[in-house]
Design a protein around this motif. Structure first.
Motif, mmCIF file in Angstrom:
data_model
loop_
_atom_site.group_PDB
_atom_site.id
_atom_site.type_symbol
_atom_site.label_atom_id
_atom_site.label_comp_id
_atom_site.label_asym_id
_atom_site.label_seq_id
_atom_site.Cartn_x
_atom_site.Cartn_y
_atom_site.Cartn_z
ATOM 1 N N GLU A 197 -6.211 3.065 -8.761
ATOM 2 C CA GLU A 197 -6.290 4.468 -8.352
ATOM 3 C C GLU A 197 -6.196 5.377 -9.572
ATOM 4 O OE1 GLU A 197 -7.248 4.972 -5.472
ATOM 5 O OE2 GLU A 197 -6.807 3.009 -4.615
ATOM 6 N N GLU A 202 0.834 -1.199 0.000
ATOM 7 C CA GLU A 202 0.000 0.000 0.000
ATOM 8 C C GLU A 202 0.874 1.257 0.000
ATOM 9 O OE1 GLU A 202 -3.350 -0.868 -0.008
ATOM 10 O OE2 GLU A 202 -3.837 1.212 -0.537
ATOM 11 N N GLU A 252 2.032 1.797 -3.433
ATOM 12 C CA GLU A 252 0.921 2.336 -4.200
ATOM 13 C C GLU A 252 0.801 3.849 -3.978
ATOM 14 O OE1 GLU A 252 -2.653 0.169 -3.448
ATOM 15 O OE2 GLU A 252 -3.922 1.606 -4.506
HETATM 16 MN MN LIG Z 1 -5.937 1.039 -3.891
#
Ligand SMILES: [Mn+2]
Ligand SMILES: [Mn+2]
Lengths: 252, 227, 227, 227, 227, 252, 227, 227
Positions: A160, A106, A109
């Motif tokens: 995203e 994460e 990301e």
């Molecule tokens: Mn995500």
């Protein structure tokens, strides 16, 4: 008549001694794992917040939004990644990978997402790892995000980007949307080559499916605004720049 | 560095890891095939074949294993930090190995094969060690064979076996209870140990209520080997 | 109130709810870990350890639990209506707690731990009560340990235990049958109680046909602890 | 208290709880059936029936709902802590209710139905409140109907509707963005809101490039009903 | 006929079908609740209550059932072809009914309740018949209760019961073997019958080796009730 | 400017011609497969009947029951297996294996089951295949059951052996039950070595689990009667032969 | 022949088959890795790279494939009847190969790659043929890329592409409809072809209603290559 | 009647039921294969082939169906009450049949195929009727083809089709809304009808804002066939 081990060995006590050693080993391991899982969860939560912050971007607040996001990301690193750094060393990097992997993914990301919005380029693994170096005690092996976690994080990035593209189109930033489109396609294409080489690639395979769906969604959104734009030109409007002015216009 | 360049670098790294893994897999497949043979010979104990015959074969097979683990260690010592990266590739086979070694050890000596003893038998050491969880899981697999074993021993006329097996499993169970198991695979395996214990208790119970269990042999801690 | 203001309020409330849940979870994890320890000590009853030793340890652990439930109650009393909003977060742990308390109580007194007694032991009360279904499910878990317990008592020479356990389970079963259970989790658990009863019947049967059961001890309402 | 007495008490309590749930379900079924009727009338707005006619019917139906929620509240106020115990029994229906109220409110006033307003309309209050997540999910359902609505309004010649709907959805979207949503279901619903927004934009652009959208009507806060 | 007219007709028919199913369900719920009571009384045979008492209660309950099946038949005879349309709604309850009737019948007469007899007891006939598979599955359920029954009868001192139960189950098993069962559920149930048979045999042998079984009582066709 | 294929190629007709060939191919294949599946189903059904017939065995009707079962089995071969023989040749044996495999497996199960009851030994694959030879036209490649289907059939055999053992114990035939016990153990043990070598072994793996359960059930049943028998001896009965006389005794 | 002897023979046979399969797998892994590279280059057509560049690379890769299929054929010609025994090991890779060949062929010539042409390209022949179902499934995969392709071509300014793709897919769909598909994988794939067709219809529709589709180029049957 | 006699009867009855089902299945497989052919011809309407050609073929195929349903009825009329016992065996095929009949009917007449008309076409009647739910589900399938149909008609230059299709679907939707659908398969299908309606609205919207829709053709009730 094969064996005549001394009888004392057959009482419980020899087992007890050995098992109390095993128990210590497992306790230490579990406690460390718990701490790492907790750190990972905090990293996930706060990285998600950074991503959410970036989504608040619009055509007129870019700088302000990104600055805040970057500062928050820095804070995630200093406060939470640093906790991982303290815990992990030597064989732990692989042994406890499953405990910290979600958080690191994460974080990747979030970091690549910020960077893309800032520069339009992909933040490299080397660059991320370089920012982590200062967190480590110089005498120890430094924490380095491994290729697998990096790629898993980048795979999620496309989701995203898709949300971002839909938002940017609404805001009239067509060129930015098309840039996202090209960028996502590139990532998808590059990952296509790497996925079969990755170990434990089942996760990654489902991510690839999701990723392709995201890319197609971006392409379709671009297509849809593109044909409308073309029709606008066909209709002979004198002022093509007034097409897709974005939502703020409505407030006029 | 461009995106393409980076991904090209990754490709090379991942291919290298892939090659290493191929070499590991080749060894592990041999380990697997050896344990399969070992398991097949082991199954003869349910047929009540003479223990000496079974144990002899077993020892030769352990030697083969030892050589295979030496080769595995050789491959991995080139990249010390990566032991756990590839651990999954051999862990389930190693757990089976432990269970077979431990069962045979119990048949021979009546006592539990310790972690260090297991390492010794396989020629492992601190550098390339036997993971403790693998060792423990192996012990649970061992217990899974117990209920069948005691039933078959009784069928073969060895009425004293249930009592000994129960003693051993009870001790083992008590030892395991010292561990603080998380909600994971080992925990689940341990639960199966409880069922094995319960089943052996029932077999012993069936013997005892019929006065078939031999109460007097309490001084004798050895095992079938002696009979 | 403006839309923005409203959503700002929501943001705060949602975060507060998240924090509350985190705090509940922290306490529940401690409860879980305490019950794991309790269960481990409890297992000693199968090994026929002196009851007094087992009970003593048990009492200390109940004190720990009491403190934990006090903290849980404290957290939840701040938001009175939310007991059932978060109930799922602690219910399965509480069921285990009940089963352990009730088994120990039976060992000590030979009678069923009542709902109010269970509440007292945990320091619960009307305001932060023990859910009735959780109590009942806990009793079903208790019955699941009975078959193993009686087998092990017989192995330890306590031939009278099956009769007492059967009497207790028969009464418990009859009591449960008074309830009109809907077709849900509790119903399923109750079905398992029937199997436990059947198994205990069989053990008592084994004693009886071999004249091992002590028919005359009917005046003795106490339990193993006393004998 | 004897075991029998206790289980007799339980039987009564469980039956009471069962009856309570039955009574709740009976009311919820009526709510469900009312919302089905409301939704059916609501669908007429897609057919471009006069707004006044639709709203009038709507108001009568809201009165029915109010009465039903009053009964629901009455049932639950008898057992104050149990709101969340039975929450699942009415939450999905209540989400639909919110979406319908909010759509109608928007048609009538052009603005968002606030949480407090929704409570008022349904006669709810602090004691028996509208859960915030239910309210938010209801708003997402509302946005799902928007694209179809603007298309049909354009078909009916109301070229100004897309602009108004777009303004409303944009504001709603911005408000939602303030929340840090963890809840999966809600976040997924929120993603769908984005797609609704995009589709409404497309219709707005279709109007705009054909100079069909009425840019000047900014002073007009009312809605289609008035034009 | 217009589209509207047709759908209006459909609405009526669907509602009628819905009502029919509701009415069926209402009766089936009563059947279910009656069988639950019957099962509860039936369980008393495990407690060795006097058979006459149990049978008496049973007969009253059968009358209730008969009345309920009459109502079910009445509902369904209004729409003759729809027996199998709603069959699933009552089949599992009916299987339980068969198992209870057949057990009681065996207790009373020592012989198998035939399909026609079962129909008679429930007031069923050619028009509203007892499905054969339901009957057969019911018989399998019956056999599942046998092992527990004989154990409890022995506990109550009725040493002759195992022989009678064994004779009955052996005959039943032989009869089932004549069927070429394809149906999976029924075949699986039949397999369980074999295990029941084996368990009853074991109890019988327990009696026999202790010379407790009464070999001479062959002239006695009645059952435990009479002795 | 890369290509200038003649325009006529781009009408539908060239596709039509090719696809009508493909259609013929698929139709022939599907029809043949349908016929084979049907034959397989008939083989399954009738082999199951043979197995059921064998289960009617008891201590006093062995010869009669087995004779009927063997005759029925012969009929399955002549009537239904012969239909397979007519359809299959060359690459079909493997190509259409999935269509006929269930039937062949059940046939193997029935044949080995009969043979075991008759002789106590395992019927070999070679022996089965030899009985199939006369069905084939001598000019063609004869139908031969492959190793995989044979093993899959033998794997199911243990389930039937378990049912048989439970029945035999009830009937007082303890020695027969113990023979079944040893035989099942041997099969299980031999298959343990072969399973990992088999292709598509997932089916076989679940069968191995079931098989182990069956073996354990047989062992437990033998155990249970064994300890009861021992107790009987302990109780000092003067006539051990009267123990476990079997059910027919009851009728006396 | 004894049981052991037979199983020993089997072991040898199965090991030989295993070795053969290992050799097949080695080649198939190379095919897989080549198709992966081909697919990655193919993806460039979505980026609107010049067709000539893409095609050139493609041709070199087809040569590699041809060599690999030669090696595969060599291995299998040793045991002619066993083609379909191992077919599963390469079929999914071969389907991908077909889809890539066919897409490139369409880009180059605007027409469908026939089965014989595909065989030629891969150096296959009657003896070691391309299975017709694999060919057909490959064509379905090809169609899966179409919707994305036409959308991206329009984004790149090639407004005529949707019409051509639609013509091609319509013909292909019509051709498939001639086949009598069973309820199997091919059928499912064909269903996906229908969705692709529908999606391309919609893209073309979006162009057409805006007069963006180039209606006049009907004389021109070639493809993007020409523009 | 003896137990043996009874089970012999059962054996015969179970075999008869098995045979009956085999015969039903054989007919249903033919129905399925006919509908597959019908669907293939039906797909030509998307290609804008002349309607007359499509309808002619359709009529021949309906005759085949009629004959098949006659055979099905024949089989089932031998056992009158068993229609719903085997209903599941043919219901999904019959739903497809209805959808094809209804679409063709709409193309030909512009109106909805009524339930009685559908029965007539298939030669069904009161005795062997078309189940209403099957009919309704068939209509939902019909609506699923509508969006694709109108898109293709627009591509073929038939700009008036969306308006007609929208009118038809709106009426159909309104008719369905009269039914009080329980929460089952039909309800789910009806939800999909709403999506089809939405898509057709959008196509009509596209026509309308571009002034492509022919508003004046209101006097023309026929359909594409006539124009
Ligand atoms: Mn995500
Ligand atoms: Mn079988």
């Amino acid at each position: 008549n094969i064996s005549k081990r001394p009888r004392t060995m057959c009482t419980e006590s020899y087992m007890k001694d050995a098992f109390s050693k095993y128990a210590d080993y497992l306790n230490d391991l579990n406690e460390k794992r718990e701490r790492i899982v907790k750190a990972s969860r905090d990293i996930t939560m706060n990285s998600k917040k950074v991503i959410f912050q970036v989504h608040r971007i619009s055509s007129d607040n870019k700088e302000e939004v990104l600055k805040k996001a970057e500062a928050d990301l820095e804070a995630v690193k200093d406060q939470y990644i640093s906790r991982l750094v303290k815990e992990l060393q030597g064989t732990d990097f692989w042994k406890l990978r499953r405990a910290y992997s979600p958080g690191v993914q994460e974080y990747v990301e979030a970091a690549t997402f910020c960077k893309f919005c800032r520069t339009g380029a992909l933040l490299n693994l080397e660059e991320i790892n370089a920012t982590l170096l200062p967190l480590s005690d110089p005498s120890m092996e430094p924490l380095q995000i491994n290729v697998l976690d990096y790629l898993l994080g980048v795979a999620d990035l496309t989701g995203e980007l898709m949300r971002l593209a839909i938002g940017r189109i609404s805001d009239g930033e067509l060129e930015f949307a098309e840039k996202i489109c090209r960028f996502s396609r590139d990532i998808y294409r590059e990952l296509t080559l790497l996925v079969p080489l990755m170990e434990d690639s089942t996760d990654m395979k489902t991510k690839m499916d999701t990723m392709l769906q995201s890319v197609v969604k971006i392409e379709n959104a671009c297509f849809s605004v593109h044909v409308r734009g073309s029709e606008y030109n066909l209709l002979g409007s004198s002022d093509p720049s007034s097409f897709l002015l974005g939502v703020p216009n409505l407030e006029s | 560095m461009s995106m393409e360049k980076q991904f090209e670098d990754f490709r090379i790294q991942l291919e290298e890891a892939g090659n290493l893994r191929e070499r590991i897999r080749a060894v592990v497949m041999e380990i697997e095939s050896t344990t399969r043979l070992m398991y097949a010979s082991f199954l003869l104990v349910h047929q009540s074949r003479p223990l000496s015959e079974v144990l002899e074969k077993h020892k030769t097979q352990v030697d083969t294993l030892k050589e295979l683990y030496r080769r595995l260690a050789e491959i991995l010592c080139a990249c010390p930090g990566d032991y756990y990266r590839y651990h999954n590739d051999w862990r389930s086979e190693t757990q089976t190995v432990v269970s077979l070694l431990a069962f045979m050890h119990w048949l021979e000596t009546g006592s539990l094969l310790m972690h260090t003893e297991a390492q010794e038998k396989l020629g492992l050491n601190e550098e390339f060690a036997l993971d403790i969880e693998d060792y423990l899981i192996g012990l649970c697999f061992l217990s899974n064979e117990m209920p069948r074993y005691v039933v078959n021993q009784v069928l073969a006329g060895n009425y004293d076996c249930p009592r000994k097996a129960l003693k051993f499993l009870t001790d083992l169970h008590a030892a395991f209870r010292m561990l603080n198991l998380r909600n994971d695979f080992l925990r689940k395996k341990f639960d199966s140990l409880k069922y094995d214990l319960k089943r052996v208790e029932e077999v012993y119970y069936d013997m005892k209520i019929r006065h078939l269990a031999d109460e007097d042999s309490t001084g004798d801690n050895g095992n079938q080997g002696q009979s």
